[in-house]
Scaffold this motif. Structure first.
Motif, mmCIF file in Angstrom:
data_model
loop_
_atom_site.group_PDB
_atom_site.id
_atom_site.type_symbol
_atom_site.label_atom_id
_atom_site.label_comp_id
_atom_site.label_asym_id
_atom_site.label_seq_id
_atom_site.Cartn_x
_atom_site.Cartn_y
_atom_site.Cartn_z
ATOM 1 N N ASN A 18 31.116 -27.888 27.806
ATOM 2 C CA ASN A 18 30.762 -28.672 28.999
ATOM 3 C C ASN A 18 31.958 -29.077 29.863
ATOM 4 O OD1 ASN A 18 31.832 -30.789 27.551
ATOM 5 N ND2 ASN A 18 29.918 -31.893 27.282
ATOM 6 N N ALA A 19 33.151 -29.133 29.271
ATOM 7 C CA ALA A 19 34.333 -29.486 30.076
ATOM 8 C C ALA A 19 34.739 -28.341 31.004
ATOM 9 C CB ALA A 19 35.497 -29.874 29.177
ATOM 10 N N MET A 20 34.085 -27.195 30.837
ATOM 11 C CA MET A 20 34.373 -26.039 31.694
ATOM 12 C C MET A 20 33.219 -25.724 32.630
ATOM 13 S SD MET A 20 36.282 -23.900 28.676
ATOM 14 C CE MET A 20 35.797 -22.304 29.293
ATOM 15 N N GLY B 286 33.255 -36.187 30.465
ATOM 16 C CA GLY B 286 33.539 -36.102 29.032
ATOM 17 C C GLY B 286 34.973 -36.394 28.661
ATOM 18 N N ASP B 287 35.839 -35.385 28.724
ATOM 19 C CA ASP B 287 37.182 -35.517 28.154
ATOM 20 C C ASP B 287 38.172 -36.274 29.034
ATOM 21 O OD1 ASP B 287 36.490 -34.197 25.856
ATOM 22 O OD2 ASP B 287 37.148 -32.229 26.568
ATOM 23 N N THR B 288 38.027 -36.205 30.345
ATOM 24 C CA THR B 288 39.030 -36.804 31.225
ATOM 25 C C THR B 288 39.090 -38.317 31.075
ATOM 26 O OG1 THR B 288 38.663 -35.040 32.797
ATOM 27 C CG2 THR B 288 39.779 -36.970 33.632
ATOM 28 N N ALA C 118 43.782 -23.636 22.277
ATOM 29 C CA ALA C 118 42.692 -24.406 21.674
ATOM 30 C C ALA C 118 42.724 -25.771 22.337
ATOM 31 C CB ALA C 118 42.868 -24.503 20.173
ATOM 32 N N THR C 119 41.764 -26.006 23.246
ATOM 33 C CA THR C 119 41.841 -27.167 24.133
ATOM 34 C C THR C 119 41.182 -28.419 23.568
ATOM 35 O OG1 THR C 119 39.928 -26.239 25.277
ATOM 36 C CG2 THR C 119 42.084 -25.860 26.271
ATOM 37 N N ALA C 120 40.345 -28.280 22.545
ATOM 38 C CA ALA C 120 39.720 -29.469 21.944
ATOM 39 C C ALA C 120 39.578 -29.274 20.441
ATOM 40 C CB ALA C 120 38.351 -29.749 22.561
ATOM 41 N N PHE D 124 43.420 -31.247 25.136
ATOM 42 C CA PHE D 124 44.711 -30.974 25.788
ATOM 43 C C PHE D 124 44.987 -31.925 26.953
ATOM 44 C CE2 PHE D 124 44.355 -29.104 30.012
ATOM 45 C CZ PHE D 124 42.981 -28.947 30.136
ATOM 46 N N LYS D 125 43.945 -32.564 27.474
ATOM 47 C CA LYS D 125 44.146 -33.439 28.626
ATOM 48 C C LYS D 125 45.058 -34.621 28.312
ATOM 49 C CE LYS D 125 40.105 -32.247 31.363
ATOM 50 N NZ LYS D 125 39.353 -31.318 30.473
ATOM 51 N N ASP D 126 45.253 -34.934 27.019
ATOM 52 C CA ASP D 126 46.198 -35.988 26.649
ATOM 53 C C ASP D 126 47.600 -35.696 27.182
ATOM 54 O OD1 ASP D 126 44.613 -37.828 25.169
ATOM 55 O OD2 ASP D 126 44.646 -36.511 23.417
ATOM 56 N N SER E 204 38.948 -21.976 30.779
ATOM 57 C CA SER E 204 39.179 -22.665 32.052
ATOM 58 C C SER E 204 37.924 -23.226 32.694
ATOM 59 C CB SER E 204 39.844 -21.693 33.040
ATOM 60 O OG SER E 204 41.132 -21.346 32.567
ATOM 61 N N GLY E 205 38.104 -24.359 33.384
ATOM 62 C CA GLY E 205 37.017 -24.988 34.131
ATOM 63 C C GLY E 205 37.488 -25.257 35.545
ATOM 64 N N ASN E 206 38.376 -26.253 35.674
ATOM 65 C CA ASN E 206 38.932 -26.535 36.993
ATOM 66 C C ASN E 206 40.266 -25.815 37.196
ATOM 67 O OD1 ASN E 206 38.438 -27.700 39.444
ATOM 68 N ND2 ASN E 206 39.597 -29.562 38.988
ATOM 69 N N PHE E 207 40.716 -25.095 36.221
ATOM 70 C CA PHE E 207 41.884 -24.192 36.292
ATOM 71 C C PHE E 207 43.246 -24.868 36.413
ATOM 72 C CE2 PHE E 207 40.330 -19.890 35.953
ATOM 73 C CZ PHE E 207 38.966 -20.113 35.982
ATOM 74 N N GLY E 208 43.333 -26.151 36.005
ATOM 75 C CA GLY E 208 44.639 -26.796 35.969
ATOM 76 C C GLY E 208 45.528 -26.196 34.887
ATOM 77 N N ASN E 209 44.931 -25.977 33.735
ATOM 78 C CA ASN E 209 45.679 -25.423 32.610
ATOM 79 C C ASN E 209 46.256 -24.047 32.950
ATOM 80 O OD1 ASN E 209 46.608 -25.879 30.044
ATOM 81 N ND2 ASN E 209 44.615 -25.715 29.053
ATOM 82 N N LEU E 210 45.438 -23.212 33.524
ATOM 83 C CA LEU E 210 45.897 -21.868 33.897
ATOM 84 C C LEU E 210 46.953 -21.924 35.008
ATOM 85 C CD1 LEU E 210 45.666 -18.821 33.498
ATOM 86 C CD2 LEU E 210 43.938 -18.808 35.266
HETATM 87 C C1 LIG Z 1 39.117 -29.974 30.803
HETATM 88 C C2 LIG Z 1 38.915 -29.006 29.690
HETATM 89 C C3 LIG Z 1 39.006 -27.605 29.883
HETATM 90 C C4 LIG Z 1 39.228 -27.004 31.232
HETATM 91 O O1 LIG Z 1 40.547 -27.189 31.678
HETATM 92 P P1 LIG Z 1 40.925 -26.887 33.207
HETATM 93 O O2 LIG Z 1 42.366 -27.240 33.308
HETATM 94 O O3 LIG Z 1 40.053 -27.764 34.037
HETATM 95 O O4 LIG Z 1 40.651 -25.449 33.443
HETATM 96 C C5 LIG Z 1 38.871 -26.776 28.783
HETATM 97 N N1 LIG Z 1 38.635 -27.266 27.553
HETATM 98 C C6 LIG Z 1 38.540 -28.600 27.318
HETATM 99 C C7 LIG Z 1 38.254 -29.072 25.939
HETATM 100 C C8 LIG Z 1 38.686 -29.519 28.360
HETATM 101 O O5 LIG Z 1 38.573 -30.829 28.125
#
Ligand SMILES: *Cc1c(COP(=O)(O)O)cnc(C)c1O
Length: 439
Positions: free
Chosen positions: A300-302, A137-139, A378-380, A106-108, A248-254
């Motif tokens: 791991n991205a979380m 990883g993903d960023t 579904a983030t990846a 989703f970071k795209d 969620s990891g860094n909570f930007g998406n939320l």
């Molecule tokens: C970065 C990432 C997350 C976490 O997103 P945040 O906005 O940091 O909470 C979740 N899933 C995937 C696959 C990611 O790359």
């Protein structure tokens, strides 16, 4: 759009300033000064509407006065040139597939929009801007792809040696052109430390124009608002109350989801689904924010011990935890549950989830009421985490073309110690002699 610092210790900034500065001068995060609701006409007309039009209207509402409407429409169209479908995987549960972009995560969405917005503001006479990004990883892949071959920009990706999956690594190291990959002999924290130090180095910054593209940049956050509206526009039964679950990891998406709710998104509540790095679920329970060092997991991205976007969420709710609890519940999930869920969902429905998305699904399973419709993000793409997924799913995982291309590409990278002096010398040298950076 004006932006405020979450710490309230400096004047408001234009979106352009916030975009290029990253962190506010008082150390806070820039966040929108106001989020006025969309018109009732826009909100009522969502079902079945074209996503490109939805995004354009939202962007024009948010960025009115900042970017000319026609230029903004082009930025939006260009950034979101891949589908974001809502796929019902079982009765009452929809999966919002955010992984059809060039780096399969989703970071795209955020990175592509931010890159185009930065390009828009750039003048031909400006010096080349170096985007520094530390990645676990993903960023790195999303930011590198977003700026690839973009006039006036160079991306330097720092990643920890041996700690990024092969697929994740190849998605940026094989690009070349204006993308440089530095393999740091150290941890992800070392990579972050090098980047931070470079930003604090005023001598260096006098020689080399730097910008950051990490997840605290408001330019990455804003476009993530769009797809919550795409999801609602695709609901099979718009009368049913909706709940979103966000891995969620860094909570930007939320944070973007909560912004969407302020703009009038019709949804009952959100679920903050995490792995064992559960600072936010614990905060929602106890009212006390106690960050901890991150713990490594399959998602791991979380693996974020101190999620920085919580400060934006608290700011949005005026630090009123009761108000926040009405919109948000936490849900914490262990690796064993993740593996069992990937297996179980594939067996029952045929859908293959990656470990991050599986946590979103688990958040719904633990919290959804029978009358509600649950949507998890579904983030990846599962192929990006094929090793983990294959350990519990025997069905073949289709590998998207973007991944097979990257996997067969030649890696261009430079190994480097975690010593700041060496990194600094590299940056200065690369500005003085652009041919030194691999192109
Ligand atoms: C970065 C990432 C997350 C976490 O997103 P945040 O906005 O940091 O909470 C979740 N899933 C995937 C696959 C990611 O790359």
């Amino acid at each position: 759009m004006r932006c405020l610092s979450t710490r309230g210790g400096c004047p408001s900034a234009s979106l352009q300033e916030a975009l290029f500065t990253g962190l506010a001068p008082d150390g806070g995060l820039y966040t929108p000064e106001r989020l006025d609701p969309m018109s009732p006409g826009f909100l009522n007309d969502l079902p079945g509407r074209d996503p490109g039009e939805i995004a354009r209207d939202l962007a024009q509402h948010l960025l009115a006065g900042e970017v000319d409407p026609d230029a903004l429409a082009d930025i939006v169209r260009d950034s979101l040139d891949f589908p974001i479908p809502l796929v019902e995987i079982e009765d009452g549960i929809g999966c919002l597939e955010l992984f059809h972009g060039p780096t399969l995560a989703f970071k795209d969405v955020g990175a592509r929009f931010m890159a185009r917005l930065m390009s828009h503001y750039r003048r031909p006479s400006d010096p080349e801007l170096t985007i520094l990004v530390a990645t676990s990883g993903d960023t790195g892949a999303a930011v590198a792809h977003a700026f690839l071959s973009r006039e006036g920009f160079r991306v330097v990706v720092l990643f920890p040696h041996g700690q990024v999956s092969e697929a994740q690594q190849k998605l940026f190291t094989t690009l070349g052109d204006n993308i440089v990959s530095l393999e740091i002999d150290g941890s992800f924290d070392d990579c972050q430390r090098l980047v931070k130090r470079a930003f604090q180095d005023s001598d260096l910054r006098a020689q080399c124009a730097l910008a950051s593209a990490n997840s605290i940049n408001v330019g990455r956050l804003l476009p993530q608002i769009f797809y919550y509206f795409f999801a609602v526009s695709q609901l099979p039964d718009p009368a049913r109350p909706v709940v979103f679950s966000i891995p969620s990891g860094n909570f930007g998406n939320l944070t973007a989801g909560l912004f969407a709710k302020r703009l009038g998104l019709g949804c009952r509540r959100f679920i903050a689904a995490t792995n064992v790095n559960d600072a936010v679920p614990r905060y929602l329970e106890s009212g006390v924010f106690e960050p901890k060092p991150s713990v490594q997991t399959l998602a791991n991205a979380m693996d974020v011990g101190h999620p920085s976007n919580l400060s934006r969420i608290r700011h949005l709710y005026g630090d009123d935890i009761e108000a926040l609890r009405a919109d948000l519940v936490g849900s914490r999930h262990e690796d064993e549950e993740v593996l069992a869920t990937i297996h179980d969902v594939e067996q029952r429905t045929g859908a293959i989830l990656d470990p991050h998305s599986a946590i979103g699904y688990l958040g719904l399973k633990a919290n959804l009421m029978p009358e509600e419709y649950g949507i998890f993000l579904a983030t990846a793409h599962p192929a990006k985490f094929a090793e983990t997924v294959h350990s519990v799913v025997s069905a073949p995982i289709e590998s998207p073309k973007a991944l097979t291309t990257a996997m067969s590409g030649e890696e261009k990278l430079q190994a480097m110690s975690a010593d700041y002096g060496e990194f600094r010398e590299y940056l200065v040298g690369a500005v003085a002699d652009p041919d030194r950076s691999p192109r």
